[in-house]
Design an enzyme around this catalytic site. Structure first.
Site, PDB file in Angstrom:
ATOM      1  CD  GLU A  83      -3.213  -1.009   2.453  1.00 39.44           C
ATOM      2  OE1 GLU A  83      -3.070  -0.474   2.633  1.00 39.44           O
ATOM      3  OE2 GLU A  83      -3.789  -2.416   2.015  1.00 39.44           O
ATOM      4  CD  GLU A 129      -3.959  -5.879   2.218  1.00 43.70           C
ATOM      5  OE1 GLU A 129      -2.467  -6.470   2.308  1.00 43.70           O
ATOM      6  OE2 GLU A 129      -4.370  -5.642   3.219  1.00 43.70           O
TER       7      GLU A 129
END
Length: 487
Positions: A243, A340
């Site tokens: 991220e 994810e």
């Protein structure tokens, strides 16, 4: 995952419930034991059917039905499976084995842990055949504490203090037990942060990698891959930052697309090549929203960086899963991965709502948009949704909940199992149409089977046909149910 991302995800999950697709009364308890393998049908059948219902009355349950391909004259919708049109080859389906996951597994009795690991990772009839794992390089927010492999406190560009010792207590031992059951499992490593001394804010939260430490951090990746290999753990691929567009997690680090392109072409790519590493480098590892798609384009449009990059990885806390197909169309030689998606602990969305969202968007949606894998976050947590770092995710529901030696199988266990148990690595996605309320995806497997995963995204019983090589078989699914058909 930040608060806004979680809110967006929860709104998407809850919407079908508000539209009346599922009732919100208490759900019946599921079976007390895991699936036990094939059940003999009541008559001869060419097609095996495995079902999960939104009310938990069936959980990866082998149906006692007789389905035989033949002629049909009904007017029901038809899913046509065309194995002459092929797409990507699948690497596998699975979870993130977080530090917390490994810890709760390590606290089980040895025989109980061995039994659960076999159920999850073996490929026999009583197991679900998980074939891909993502692990954190250093701590993730689902570790009990924050650490990297060089926490010397002062700059250490020679990496004299680099050590995998933090993983020796339980993480590496648990991972080696998994590899003993499934030696061929693919493993992807992702860091949540570089060592603080390499960063602009000297903190494990946020900040950016300082350019003067690009070379040291590239060698950090090399030492990690080599160290894990020496421990008997092959790392198939790495992403360079989990991220990278969100710096509020603990731990976390910001990285722009141009920074990542520079880091790859000048440092990580050459370092891997010089060390003779075959480990893939995968770009990005975040949402397919506008900022993320620009990030990926920046990296893959840089010819010098792209030469070292296998593909790009995505989560789905923002943007659309359909955007992955656009990335494939723009860069058709590069692979796509889905790495994810969380499930929130009970209280906001129901089992049925999560089942619908995850199957539609991940098991079906990600794959129909060219992903070679599907990974859920995360494998295991305790009864309090821990361990996690201070400020880390407090409501992340594992695929299994472990309380001592007691195991509860949650929704992500079943969403992944509907693919992992039947779609083995090396399977190839094949063409299907998508009738209204019947999202689906099909494969041909290395052992010659055909696999079709179907979700009834509507609210009522739906009859439909499956057509293969000009012949049809009729079947049906109640609203919100998912089935895997194998022939």
């Amino acid at each position: 995952m930040n608060f806004l991302s979680r809110f967006t995800y929860l709104a998407a999950v809850a919407m079908p419930l508000l539209l009346g697709a599922c009732k919100k009364e208490a759900e019946p308890a599921g079976p007390a034991t895991p699936p036990t393998g094939p059940v003999t049908p009541t008559g001869p059948s060419q097609v095996a059917v495995w079902l999960t219902a939104p009310d938990k009355t069936a959980l990866l349950y082998r149906q006692k039905v007789s389905l035989v391909f033949g002629a049909s004259t009904n007017n029901d919708p038809t899913i046509v499976v065309d194995t002459t049109q092929t797409y990507q080859t699948m690497d596998g389906f699975g979870y993130t084995l977080t530090g917390g996951s490994a810890y709760v597994l390590s606290q089980m009795g040895a025989s109980n842990r061995a039994s659960l690991i076999r159920e999850l990772f073996a490929t026999d009839s009583s197991s679900i055949g998980v074939s891909y794992l993502r692990i954190s390089i250093g701590a993730s927010d689902l570790s009990s504490s924050v650490y990297t492999y060089d926490d010397s406190g002062t700059p250490d560009p020679a990496l004299a203090n680099f050590s995998l010792a933090p993983e020796q207590a339980y993480f590496i031992p648990v991972l080696k037990e998994i590899l003993a059951v499934n030696p061929g499992i693919k493993i992807l490593g992702s860091p949540w942060t570089a060592p603080s001394w390499m960063k602009s804010n000297n903190s494990p939260i946020g900040g950016s990698l300082l350019p003067q430490y690009y070379d040291a951090y590239a060698r950090y990746f090399v030492k990690y891959v080599q160290g894990m290999q020496a421990a008997g753990i092959p790392i198939d691929a790495v992403t360079l930052q989990n991220e990278p567009l969100y710096g509020g997690n603990n731990p976390s680090m910001l990285m722009t697309g141009s920074e990542q392109a520079t880091f790859i072409k000048n440092n990580v790519g050459p370092a891997f090549r010089a060390a003779g590493l075959s480990t893939k480098i995968i770009a990005y590892d975040h949402n397919p929203d506008q900022a993320g798609l620009s990030f990926v384009s920046t990296v893959l449009s840089d010819a010098a960086a792209s030469a070292f990059v296998d593909g790009s990885a995505f989560h789905l806390y923002g943007g659309s899963i359909n955007s992955l197909a656009g990335v494939h169309d723009q860069f058709p030689s590069k692979n796509i991965y889905f790495t994810e998606q969380w499930t929130q602990a009970p209280g906001t969305a129901s089992f049925g709502g999560d089942l619908n969202y995850h199957v539609a968007n991940l098991e079906i949606g990600a794959v129909r948009n060219w992903s070679r894998n599907v990974l859920e976050w995360n494998l295991a947590s305790d009864q309090n949704y821990g361990p996690h770092t201070p400020g880390g995710c407090t409501q992340c529901l594992g695929a299994v909940t472990i309380n001592g030696n007691s195991v509860t199988r949650n929704v992500a266990y079943y969403t992944v199992a509907h693919s992992s148990k039947f779609v083995r690595p090396g399977s190839v996605r094949v063409a299907t149409n998508v009738p209204t309320n019947l999202p689906n995806v099909a494969y041909k497997t290395p052992n010659g089977k055909r696999v079709l995963v179907v979700l009834n995204s509507g609210s009522s019983l739906q009859n439909f046909n499956i057509q293969y090589k000009g012949k049809l078989v009729g079947t049906s699914l109640y609203g919100g149910s998912v089935a895997t058909y194998v022939w």
